[in-house]
Each structure stands twice: as structure tokens, then as C-alpha cells.
Design a protein around this motif. Structure first.
Motif, PDB file in Angstrom:
ATOM      1  N   HIS A 516       0.837  -1.113  -0.037  1.00 49.97           N
ATOM      2  CA  HIS A 516      -0.014   0.079  -0.017  1.00 49.97           C
ATOM      3  C   HIS A 516       0.976   1.395  -0.006  1.00 49.97           C
ATOM      4  O   HIS A 516       1.945   1.250   0.342  1.00 49.97           O
ATOM      5  CB  HIS A 516      -1.051   0.239   1.231  1.00 49.97           C
ATOM      6  CG  HIS A 516      -0.168  -0.377   2.426  1.00 49.97           C
ATOM      7  ND1 HIS A 516      -0.027  -1.550   3.200  1.00 49.97           N
ATOM      8  CD2 HIS A 516       0.412   0.624   3.267  1.00 49.97           C
ATOM      9  CE1 HIS A 516       0.561  -1.170   4.322  1.00 49.97           C
ATOM     10  NE2 HIS A 516       0.967  -0.149   4.281  1.00 49.97           N
ATOM     11  N   CYS A 517       0.131   2.402  -0.427  1.00 53.59           N
ATOM     12  CA  CYS A 517       0.967   3.502  -0.578  1.00 53.59           C
ATOM     13  C   CYS A 517       1.378   4.340   1.091  1.00 53.59           C
ATOM     14  O   CYS A 517       0.528   4.189   1.754  1.00 53.59           O
ATOM     15  CB  CYS A 517       0.157   4.742  -1.240  1.00 53.59           C
ATOM     16  SG  CYS A 517       0.985   6.286  -1.262  1.00 53.59           S
ATOM     17  N   PRO A 518       2.407   4.704   1.132  1.00 51.79           N
ATOM     18  CA  PRO A 518       2.735   5.216   2.478  1.00 51.79           C
ATOM     19  C   PRO A 518       1.881   6.531   2.809  1.00 51.79           C
ATOM     20  O   PRO A 518       1.827   6.935   3.893  1.00 51.79           O
ATOM     21  CB  PRO A 518       4.144   5.526   2.400  1.00 51.79           C
ATOM     22  CG  PRO A 518       4.692   5.506   1.045  1.00 51.79           C
ATOM     23  CD  PRO A 518       3.579   4.628   0.233  1.00 51.79           C
ATOM     24  N   ASN A 519       1.649   7.356   1.738  1.00 49.62           N
ATOM     25  CA  ASN A 519       0.759   8.400   1.944  1.00 49.62           C
ATOM     26  C   ASN A 519      -0.813   8.476   1.966  1.00 49.62           C
ATOM     27  O   ASN A 519      -1.638   9.200   2.268  1.00 49.62           O
ATOM     28  CB  ASN A 519       1.303   9.528   0.806  1.00 49.62           C
ATOM     29  CG  ASN A 519       2.852   9.669   0.578  1.00 49.62           C
ATOM     30  OD1 ASN A 519       3.486   9.592   1.649  1.00 49.62           O
ATOM     31  ND2 ASN A 519       3.146   9.531  -0.577  1.00 49.62           N
ATOM     32  N   CYS A 520      -1.160   7.414   1.208  1.00 45.61           N
ATOM     33  CA  CYS A 520      -2.698   7.283   1.043  1.00 45.61           C
ATOM     34  C   CYS A 520      -3.146   5.807   1.618  1.00 45.61           C
ATOM     35  O   CYS A 520      -2.356   4.915   1.707  1.00 45.61           O
ATOM     36  CB  CYS A 520      -2.842   7.391  -0.526  1.00 45.61           C
ATOM     37  SG  CYS A 520      -2.112   8.844  -1.186  1.00 45.61           S
ATOM     38  N   ALA A 521      -4.185   5.852   1.841  1.00 42.07           N
ATOM     39  CA  ALA A 521      -5.002   4.535   2.249  1.00 42.07           C
ATOM     40  C   ALA A 521      -5.339   3.755   1.229  1.00 42.07           C
ATOM     41  O   ALA A 521      -6.765   3.367   1.315  1.00 42.07           O
ATOM     42  CB  ALA A 521      -5.972   4.780   3.422  1.00 42.07           C
ATOM     43  N   LYS A 534       2.951   1.871  -8.474  1.00 43.05           N
ATOM     44  CA  LYS A 534       2.494   3.086  -8.440  1.00 43.05           C
ATOM     45  C   LYS A 534       1.177   3.348  -7.617  1.00 43.05           C
ATOM     46  O   LYS A 534       0.285   2.574  -7.564  1.00 43.05           O
ATOM     47  CB  LYS A 534       2.144   3.839  -9.622  1.00 43.05           C
ATOM     48  CG  LYS A 534       3.366   3.782 -10.773  1.00 43.05           C
ATOM     49  CD  LYS A 534       2.922   4.866 -11.765  1.00 43.05           C
ATOM     50  CE  LYS A 534       4.012   4.771 -12.870  1.00 43.05           C
ATOM     51  NZ  LYS A 534       3.593   5.225 -14.067  1.00 43.05           N
ATOM     52  N   CYS A 535       1.287   4.677  -6.752  1.00 44.54           N
ATOM     53  CA  CYS A 535      -0.250   5.081  -6.159  1.00 44.54           C
ATOM     54  C   CYS A 535      -0.840   5.948  -7.039  1.00 44.54           C
ATOM     55  O   CYS A 535      -0.441   6.907  -7.896  1.00 44.54           O
ATOM     56  CB  CYS A 535       0.114   5.789  -4.863  1.00 44.54           C
ATOM     57  SG  CYS A 535      -1.314   6.506  -4.339  1.00 44.54           S
ATOM     58  N   HIS A 536      -2.298   5.605  -7.321  1.00 38.76           N
ATOM     59  CA  HIS A 536      -2.924   6.407  -8.314  1.00 38.76           C
ATOM     60  C   HIS A 536      -3.590   7.807  -7.848  1.00 38.76           C
ATOM     61  O   HIS A 536      -4.123   8.367  -8.362  1.00 38.76           O
ATOM     62  CB  HIS A 536      -4.189   5.503  -9.049  1.00 38.76           C
ATOM     63  CG  HIS A 536      -3.585   4.648  -9.913  1.00 38.76           C
ATOM     64  ND1 HIS A 536      -4.307   3.799 -10.774  1.00 38.76           N
ATOM     65  CD2 HIS A 536      -2.164   4.332 -10.341  1.00 38.76           C
ATOM     66  CE1 HIS A 536      -3.474   2.947 -11.322  1.00 38.76           C
ATOM     67  NE2 HIS A 536      -2.269   3.346 -11.229  1.00 38.76           N
ATOM     68  N   TYR A 537      -3.061   7.975  -6.409  1.00 41.90           N
ATOM     69  CA  TYR A 537      -3.693   9.040  -6.044  1.00 41.90           C
ATOM     70  C   TYR A 537      -2.719  10.139  -5.660  1.00 41.90           C
ATOM     71  O   TYR A 537      -2.958  11.491  -5.672  1.00 41.90           O
ATOM     72  CB  TYR A 537      -4.710   8.682  -4.512  1.00 41.90           C
ATOM     73  CG  TYR A 537      -5.793   8.192  -4.716  1.00 41.90           C
ATOM     74  CD1 TYR A 537      -6.943   8.952  -4.937  1.00 41.90           C
ATOM     75  CD2 TYR A 537      -6.004   6.605  -4.933  1.00 41.90           C
ATOM     76  CE1 TYR A 537      -8.282   8.307  -5.264  1.00 41.90           C
ATOM     77  CE2 TYR A 537      -7.056   6.186  -5.003  1.00 41.90           C
ATOM     78  CZ  TYR A 537      -8.256   6.891  -5.292  1.00 41.90           C
ATOM     79  OH  TYR A 537      -9.485   6.441  -5.783  1.00 41.90           O
ATOM     80  N   CYS A 538      -1.562   9.633  -5.225  1.00 39.50           N
ATOM     81  CA  CYS A 538      -0.215  10.712  -5.173  1.00 39.50           C
ATOM     82  C   CYS A 538       0.565  10.122  -6.154  1.00 39.50           C
ATOM     83  O   CYS A 538       0.351   9.223  -6.909  1.00 39.50           O
ATOM     84  CB  CYS A 538       0.077  10.812  -3.712  1.00 39.50           C
ATOM     85  SG  CYS A 538       1.017   9.280  -3.244  1.00 39.50           S
ATOM     86  N   ASP A 539       1.758  10.951  -6.154  1.00 34.53           N
ATOM     87  CA  ASP A 539       2.744  10.493  -7.294  1.00 34.53           C
ATOM     88  C   ASP A 539       3.832   9.361  -6.846  1.00 34.53           C
ATOM     89  O   ASP A 539       4.918   9.400  -7.519  1.00 34.53           O
ATOM     90  CB  ASP A 539       3.347  11.727  -8.164  1.00 34.53           C
ATOM     91  CG  ASP A 539       3.803  12.661  -7.293  1.00 34.53           C
ATOM     92  OD1 ASP A 539       3.707  12.318  -5.946  1.00 34.53           O
ATOM     93  OD2 ASP A 539       4.165  13.934  -7.481  1.00 34.53           O
ATOM     94  N   TYR A 540       3.398   8.662  -5.826  1.00 33.21           N
ATOM     95  CA  TYR A 540       4.378   7.824  -5.160  1.00 33.21           C
ATOM     96  C   TYR A 540       4.604   6.651  -6.038  1.00 33.21           C
ATOM     97  O   TYR A 540       3.719   6.022  -6.329  1.00 33.21           O
ATOM     98  CB  TYR A 540       3.945   7.216  -3.740  1.00 33.21           C
ATOM     99  CG  TYR A 540       4.700   6.203  -3.238  1.00 33.21           C
ATOM    100  CD1 TYR A 540       5.614   6.562  -2.380  1.00 33.21           C
ATOM    101  CD2 TYR A 540       4.419   5.186  -3.409  1.00 33.21           C
ATOM    102  CE1 TYR A 540       6.701   5.576  -1.967  1.00 33.21           C
ATOM    103  CE2 TYR A 540       5.395   3.909  -2.846  1.00 33.21           C
ATOM    104  CZ  TYR A 540       6.385   4.179  -2.085  1.00 33.21           C
ATOM    105  OH  TYR A 540       7.233   3.493  -1.631  1.00 33.21           O
ATOM    106  N   SER A 541       5.752   6.315  -6.493  1.00 33.61           N
ATOM    107  CA  SER A 541       6.159   4.962  -7.033  1.00 33.61           C
ATOM    108  C   SER A 541       7.432   4.313  -6.605  1.00 33.61           C
ATOM    109  O   SER A 541       8.279   4.994  -6.038  1.00 33.61           O
ATOM    110  CB  SER A 541       5.960   5.399  -8.731  1.00 33.61           C
ATOM    111  OG  SER A 541       7.405   5.770  -8.952  1.00 33.61           O
TER     112      SER A 541
HETATM  113 ZN    ZN Z   1      -0.370   7.558  -2.616  1.00 40.82          ZN
END
Ligand code: ZN
Ligand code: ADP
Length: 802
Positions: A516-521, A534-541
Motif C-alpha cells: 500500500h501507499c505510504p501517503n494514502c490509504a 504506483k499510487c494512483h492518488y499521489c505520485d508515489y512509485s
Molecule cells: Zn499515494
């Protein structure tokens, strides 16, 4: 003279300033001013002017920033209505709606100074000093404070200023302004001046022949250098004047389709006649144009616009952002005077928008096409607003000023005494309800043009497929067979995958760890092509990992079906077929979407795999098979509109097929084959769907039988957020009780997406029939509980409950 100023600040009031004598002749409602506010200076709009004022210590306007007003009192009434209805401060509303660039502000600038001989900075001072010295031209004090990581950086900077080691000066940011160019003309005496050199003569000749010319164009045309120009100016032979340049967005398109004169069918004619009548009597006429997909609505819109422009009126034509395609633009520019069209959408530079805006106000534009923000274009003599695909979710803005452009289109038409046509094959339930209850005129196109039949729709029960195959296949037997058959006939196929929530997710097969994304649930999605997750809500990858970070196991399982996985499956099953994917990844580059569409048109693609992007307005004549990979994610959304949205989505996708001469076929895969949204999609029966849906809304008092206001709370601090939400809920319930409990409070509760970009999210809904009271409650709660730690966004008539 005094003016009332709306500032771009989160306070719902205006501020009074005095206008000094030298600025009084320029002061006008709708112009921007630069005014002192607190210890700073800021930009605001003049919203009223008066000759007296009973306040003490009124501050003075520093400057007036516009040469012409950006709105008038009539426009202002509309903006005030918006601010009141959506519970958003007027100053922020104006800043949001009127393209005026980033706000002019003053700020402090810190520059190095030569060190006095006896200087002995402390270590903290030295740290700041080093930072400043590394910027020989200086830097903004705020940037310095951020970069230094020292808590008291501002104080230290002041101490350095006193010690003479740095200088701090006040600066002002630039405002968006008109662009000018230099126009050169001949001085009268120059015409028969004889003593000219061989280099000077051509310039004078050119101007004699061509009249006033822009400086650079003149120099290019006559091969002149700046030295020669200067010389001629010094001799007094030339004059220079400034002329405004209008910045423009390009309207060109590579997909030019020749304009064909089309003879409307009887239904189209009748709809057109009605719309033309609505635009002719100077009264407000809202109407629904309900026409099945491919029934020729666009043709009706264009002819209605033609009529309006011919009779001296102006029109606004709204389309969903994603449908603002080269195809559509070429269809329009081929038909009307391109110089009088403005295209407005989020991709257009602010400076262009600013110029467009003033051109529109000046009456130089008679047709505005665009996405939701185009609605605000200040056209004089507005007679017609068209909202195409009025059910489309992109008309709703979800943050800041949470407005709905379709709803505001009706309000704007009312203010302007104009006609407003909401068109769709799948109207929003509320729109159809308004047509049924005679609030809107009801125009219908029941047949496809050329009497093309509606495509045949089959629904495949994926439960049975799962039982048969032991696991759920991506493609059912029926869909595979249909694809084969279509490929054999050399016809085209569209496979639709609802991207939202239907992507892949990754789980460790040994310990069950969820990536899971460290910034988003939310779960991270794998992107096979780039070997990334990749996270589809922030630009984390991050790199796709071969090992589980928790147990170091190597069995990473990939669940679900993304467009990429589907594409691979197709490549295996149909090795000879040309497959192309159209989603936000493959259309990110400029012109890439046009390339795909043109390849499709030239039959270079057999199977097009697409997301939401393909459902909007494209006309693909050669597609005869449409497959929907799953209808379920949309049905299972936590949203009372889930059925409505599913019905709309499926009908729109189905409508992409069979537009050409060959009959179309649609296959929808689902685990809920009995659901009424699917049943009525299958029989192409909007009205039966509406009857069932409206009963459900009525039984549970959902809109249109009530209104909802959603308060969205967010904060990086989870505990404070939860506390605030609890207080908010308690007070909301107390307020409701005081009003006799005619309004219902739902929540507060964690939002389905509980965390995005490091912000925790909660929401609370106010639901009821007394709109005014609900607005009062929401405004009161917002005023008392919003803080700098907990942000509250009010969403009136929300569409998105995630
Ligand atoms: Zn995210
Ligand atoms: P809708 O917006 O209802 O989906 P369009 O307006 O895009 O439908 O029309 C679909 C296609 O049919 C377009 O290519 C259009 O040029 C064509 N068309 C529209 N009206 C007619 C007509 N009366 N006769 C022939 N072709 C038409």
C-alpha cells in the motif's frame, strides 16, 4: 470616494478602502486593486463604490490594476449567488472564476551586504548568512526561512539586517497584465524626405506601401537592424505606438473532417425548432434534450448555435473535458468563424484566458466552447447555453469552490433570460425528474440517425464462468468467441475497463502483506510495462519488488485486471491482432490521443482497450463489438447514485458501437446479472430505469426528494481531526434539534478513502428538504470549526462520496 473590496481570503466579508484623488477616475466595479491588508499588500476586486463611509481609520487603495473592468454589476449578482449557494467567500469565488492570474502580493527579499570589518556572527547567524551568500542576487525571505530549517530564522535574519550583514527590501510580485507590441508608422514629413541612405529607404518605402507595421515584422521584412531603426527614429521620421496583443490558443486540429451539409430528420427538426423558439423571446427556457446515443444531438446543437449567431446572439457550448477532442473542435471550427470562437478549458494558459475573457466582454467573441469553467465566460447578449452529456461527472468541481457547471448553467440562463439545453442519452435522474415535473421542457430524439438499430446487448454471468473454470477468467467464453468472429470479419472491437478500483493489487502469497501507499490509504497498482508499482492518488512509485518487504517471501500475487494485464491476455489469445490501449498512461503525451483515434479511423487497430476516456462522445463508425470487462465495481460504489452511474456508463459505452453501417453487438460481464441497472441497459430503456430508480430515491428520501450538503474534513493530524469531527457532529445534531429535527445528520465518519497524500479524511452529511436551513447550519459549523489544522470543505449537492 470609497470602495468595497473582495479579497481572496477565507473570510466572508468585504473591506472598505478610500480611493485617493488621482485614482478616482479609474475606479470601477470589476477592476482589481492593490491594497494594504494587515502587514501586507494584496489584490482584491472592487465590488461597490460609494461617496461616504462611516468607518474610522479607513486605509487607502495603493493602485488600480486593470484598465477595463473584468465584470459588471449584473455579472456580480451571479457570482454572489454562487458564493451564497456553495457557501464559499465572495472574494475566493471571484479569484476562482475570473482569470486574473496569480495574485499580486508584496513580499520581502533578502540580499547579501558587504560585511563590516568588525562583524562577528554567531553560529546560527552564520548558518543563515551562508544561505543568503549562496544567492548573490538574493532570495525571498519566506524561501530562506523554509530552506534554513531553523525555527527562529526570521528573527535571525532581522538581527543580521541590524548588524548590516544583509539587506531586506520590499518587493512586489508581477501581476497578469495585457501584452503590447510596438507599431511603427511614418511621420507625415517622412513621405517626401529625400536624404535617406540605401538601408533606410526600404523601410520608408515599406511603410508607405503597407501602412503601420509591428516593429519586428517590419525589421524582418526589410532586413533592418536595430541601429537603422534607431537612426530613423532619432531623425523623427518614424512614430512608435503601443498596441495590445491578444494571446490565443490554437484551434488547429489534425483530424479535419470536411463539413457536410446534413438534412435533419423529423425528430431533429422538431427539437431544433423548439430550441430556436426558446432563444427568440428573451425569456428563460430550460430544456432537456433526451436523445439516444447516435441520434444526432450534436447536429441539433450546432444548428441551434448557427441560428443564435445569425440573429445576433451569443452562445456557450459546454462539453465534458475529456470530450473536448480534435474531432469535435474541427466539427465546430469548420462551421463558424474561427476568429469569433473562444475555447476554454483547464489546459489553457492563464494569460490566454485573461485576454480571451476581455475579448469576450468586449463583444468580439460570439461562441464559447469548453469544459466546465467555460460557463463563466462573460458573453454579452447570451441567448443559448448547451450542456452536452449533462450527466457527466466532470461538470462537478470537487475542491475549492465545489460547483456543478450543469446546475449553474441553468442558473446563469435564468439570470440572462436565455435558453439552456441539457442534452444526454442518459440524463441525470434529477434532470429527468425536472423534465417530468414540467420544470424543464422535454425534447426527445428516440431514433438513431439513418435508422441504425440499437446494438444488441448480452449480459454474461461471471458466477457461472467462475464455476465452470474454477476461477474467474478475464474474458468469458462468450466474449472470446465474439472477438474471434469480429476479427474474422475484419471489423473493430472496443473493450472497456472501468479503471476506478478495477486495477491490479499486490499481495504477498506467504504472509498476506498488502502493498500500500505510504501517503494514502490505498493499494499500490502494478505497472508491468515500466516495472513499477504506483499510487494512483499521489505520485508515489517504487520499483516492483521481487521480495515481500515483511517476510522476504518471493510469491507476490497480482490480483485484479488492469488495462495492461488485459492487453497481455489479448496478445496471448489473439496473436495476429493489432491491439492498442487508450488510457491516461498512453495518452499523456501531446497528440497521442489523436494518433490513436486516427489509427483507429484508418483501420490500423483491431482491438482498442480503453478506460473511461473512450466513453465520451467519440464517434467510432467501424466498431461493431463492444465488451465491458466488468460492470461490478461501479455498482458496488458507496454512493446512492451507484445504479444511476452504472446505467449511464454502460449505455454510453454500448452506444460507441454500431454507429456505422454494420449492426453493433455489446457484451457486458458481471456478477450481478439481475440488477435493474443492467436489465434496463440491455433493453435500451432509460424510462423504465428511471421509474425504478426514482422509486428507490423516493423511498429513502434521496435527491431529487431531498438535498445533501457534505462537509469534508481533512488534516495531517488524525487525533485532532477525530476530535473536531466529533464536536462538529455534536453541534450539528444540537442545531438540528433546535430546528425541530427536520434535517438529518449522517456521520461524521471516516471517508472511504481515509487518507490521501498524507491527509486523513472524514465527512459528515446534512440531508433534508429545507435548503435554506441546511445552508445556515453548514455555514455556522464551518465558521466555528475550520482551523489551520483541520480543513473543512463544504460540498453542496455532492457527487463524490469517496
Ligand atoms: Zn499515494
Ligand atoms: P449524438 O450526439 O446524439 O450521439 P451525433 O450528433 O454525434 O449523435 O451524430 C452521430 C453521427 O450521425 C454523426 O456523424 C453525424 O454527423 C451524423 N448525423 C447526425 N444527424 C444526421 C442526419 N440527420 N442525417 C445523417 N447523418 C446525421
Amino acid at each position: 470616494m470609497f470602495v468595497s473590496i473582495a479579497l481572496n481570503i477565507p473570510a466572508d466579508k468585504c473591506f472598505t478602502y478610500e480611493v485617493p484623488a488621482n485614482l478616482q477616475s479609474a475606479a470601477q466595479i470589476g477592476k482589481r486593486v492593490f491594497v494594504p491588508f494587515g502587514r501586507r499588500k494584496r489584490t482584491g476586486f472592487i465590488v461597490s463604490i460609494s461617496t461616504s463611509c462611516n468607518l474610522d481609520n479607513v486605509k487607502t487603495v495603493n493602485a488600480i490594476l486593470d484598465e477595463e473592468p473584468l465584470f459588471d454589476t449584473k455579472d456580480l449578482k451571479f457570482y454572489q449567488w454562487i458564493a451564497d449557494y456553495f457557501i464559499y467567500p465572495l472574494g475566493k469565488t471571484l479569484a476562482e472564476l475570473i482569470p486574473s492570474g496569480s495574485e499580486k502580493k508584496d513580499f520581502q527579499w533578502i540580499v547579501p551586504a558587504p560585511a563590516p570589518a568588525d562583524a562577528a556572527p554567531t553560529s546560527a547567524q552564520k548558518k543563515i548568512l551562508d544561505l543568503v551568500n549562496s544567492h548573490p542576487r538574493g532570495l525571498a525571505l519566506n524561501d530562506l526561512i523554509r530552506q534554513s530549517d531553523l525555527k527562529n530564522a526570521a528573527l535571525i535574519a532581522r538581527s543580521l539586517q541590524i548588524a548590516g550583514l544583509v539587506r531586506i527590501v520590499a518587493k512586489e510580485s508581477k501581476q497578469l497584465a495585457i501584452r503590447t507590441q510596438k507599431i511603427i508608422d511614418l511621420e507625415a514629413t517622412a513621405r517626401d524626405h529625400t536624404k535617406l541612405t540605401s538601408r533606410q529607404q526600404p523601410i520608408v518605402d515599406y511603410l508607405k506601401h503597407s501602412g503601420p507595421t509591428e516593429l519586428h515584422a517590419l525589421m524582418a521584412a526589410t532586413n533592418a537592424t536595430s541601429a537603422i531603426m534607431k537612426k530613423l527614429l532619432e531623425k523623427g521620421l518614424l512614430t512608435v505606438s503601443d498596441a495590445e496583443v491578444i494571446r490565443k490558443a490554437s484551434l488547429r486540429s489534425t483530424l479535419d473532417r470536411p463539413f457536410q451539409d446534413i438534412a435533419l430528420n423529423d425528430e431533429q427538426k422538431k427539437a431544433l425548432e423548439n430550441i430556436c423558439r426558446f432563444t427568440g423571446d428573451g425569456a428563460f427556457h430550460p430544456a432537456l434534450l433526451h436523445g439516444v446515443t447516435g441520434s444526432g444531438k450534436t447536429e441539433v446543437y450546432l444548428m441551434a448555435i448557427e441560428h443564435v449567431l445569425k440573429t445576433g446572439g451569443t452562445a456557450i457550448y459546454l462539453v465534458p473535458e475529456i470530450a473536448l477532442t480534435p474531432q469535435l473542435i474541427s466539427r465546430i471550427t469548420g462551421r463558424f468563424d474561427g476568429d469569433k470562437i473562444a475555447v476554454i478549458h483547464s489546459g489553457i494558459a492563464e494569460s490566454v484566458r485573461y485576454d480571451q475573457w476581455r475579448q469576450i466582454r468586449r463583444g468580439r467573441i460570439n461562441l464559447v466552447i469548453g469544459a466546465r469553467s467555460a460557463l463563466f465566460a462573460p458573453l454579452p447578449d447570451l441567448k443559448l447555453i448547451i450542456v452536452d452529456e449533462e450527466h457527466d461527472a466532470s461538470y462537478k468541481q470537487d475542491d475549492r469552490l465545489c460547483y456543478h457547471a450543469r446546475d449553474l448553467a441553468v442558473v446563469k440562463a435564468k439570470f440572462a433570460n436565455a435558453a439552456c439545453v441539457l442534452g444526454s442519452a442518459t440524463p441525470g435522474i434529477r434532470t429527468f425528474y425536472n423534465a417530468r415535473t414540467k420544470k424543464y421542457a422535454h425534447l426527445e430524439l428516440t431514433k438513431r440517425v439513418n435508422d441504425n438499430p440499437m446494438p444488441r446487448i448480452d449480459i454474461v454471468d461471471m458466477k457461472a464462468q467462475k464455476e465452470m473454470h474454477g476461477k474467474t477468467p478475464i474474458l468469458s467464453d462468450a466474449l472470446i468467441a465474439a472477438i474471434k468472429e469480429t476479427l474474422n470479419k475484419k471489423e473493430q472491437i472496443l473493450l472497456f475497463l472501468n479503471k476506478r478500483g478495477f486495477d491490479t493489487f499486490l499481495v504477498c502469497g506467504d504472509c498476506g502483506y498488502n502493498f500500500h501507499c505510504p501517503n494514502c490509504a490505498v493499494a499500490l497498482k502494478s505497472h508491468l510495462a515500466e516495472n513499477l508499482v504506483k499510487c494512483h492518488y499521489c505520485d508515489y512509485s517504487q520499483k516492483a519488488m521481487p521480495l515481500c518487504p515483511k517476510c522476504r517471501g518471493s510469491r507476490i500475487l497480482n490480483y485484479g485486471t488492469g488495462t495492461q494485464k488485459l492487453e497481455r491476455e489479448l496478445e496471448t489469445l489473439f496473436p495476429g491482432a493489432h491491439i492498442c490501449r487508450m488510457d491516461s498512461d498512453t495518452t499523456a503525451g501531446k497528440g497521442s490521443q489523436e494518433k490513436i483515434l486516427s489509427a483507429l479511423e484508418h483501420k490500423e487497430i483491431d482491438i482498442l482497450v480503453g478506460t473511461q476516456m473512450v466513453t465520451k462522445g467519440h464517434d467510432f463508425p467501424a466498431i461493431t463489438l463492444v465488451g465491458v470487462i466488468s460492470a461490478d465495481t461501479s455498482l458496488n460504489m458507496p454512493d446512492f447514485r451507484a445504479s444511476e452511474k452504472t446505467f449511464q456508463m454502460l449505455t454510453q459505452v454500448a452506444g460507441r458501437g454500431g454507429r456505422g453501417d454494420a449492426a453493433g453487438r455489446v457484451i457486458i460481464q458481471t456478477f450481478n446479472p439481475q440488477h435493474y441497472a443492467l436489465k434496463h441497459t440491455r433493453s435500451h430503456n432509460y424510462k423504465s430505469f428511471y421509474e425504478e430508480e426514482i422509486e428507490f430515491r423516493k423511498a429513502l428520501t434521496y435527491p431529487p426528494f431531498s438535498q445533501i450538503i457534505n462537509l469534508r474534513l481533512s488534516s495531517t493530524k488524525q487525533t485532532i481531526l477525530a476530535q473536531t469531527a466529533e464536536e462538529l457532529g455534536r453541534e450539528a445534531r444540537a442545531l438540528c434539534m433546535r430546528h425541530g429535527n427536520t434535517v438529518e445528520i449522517i456521520g461524521p465518519a471516516e471517508s472511504p478513502l481515509a487518507k490521501i497524500r498524507g491527509e486523513h479524511r472524514m465527512q459528515m452529511m446534512i440531508k433534508g428538504k429545507d435548503s435554506r436551513m441546511m445552508h445556515q447550519i453548514a455555514a455556522k459549523l464551518m465558521g466555528e470549526h475550520a482551523t489551520s489544522t483541520v480543513k473543512i470543505t463544504i460540498d453542496v449537492d455532492p457527487e463524490n462520496f469517496m
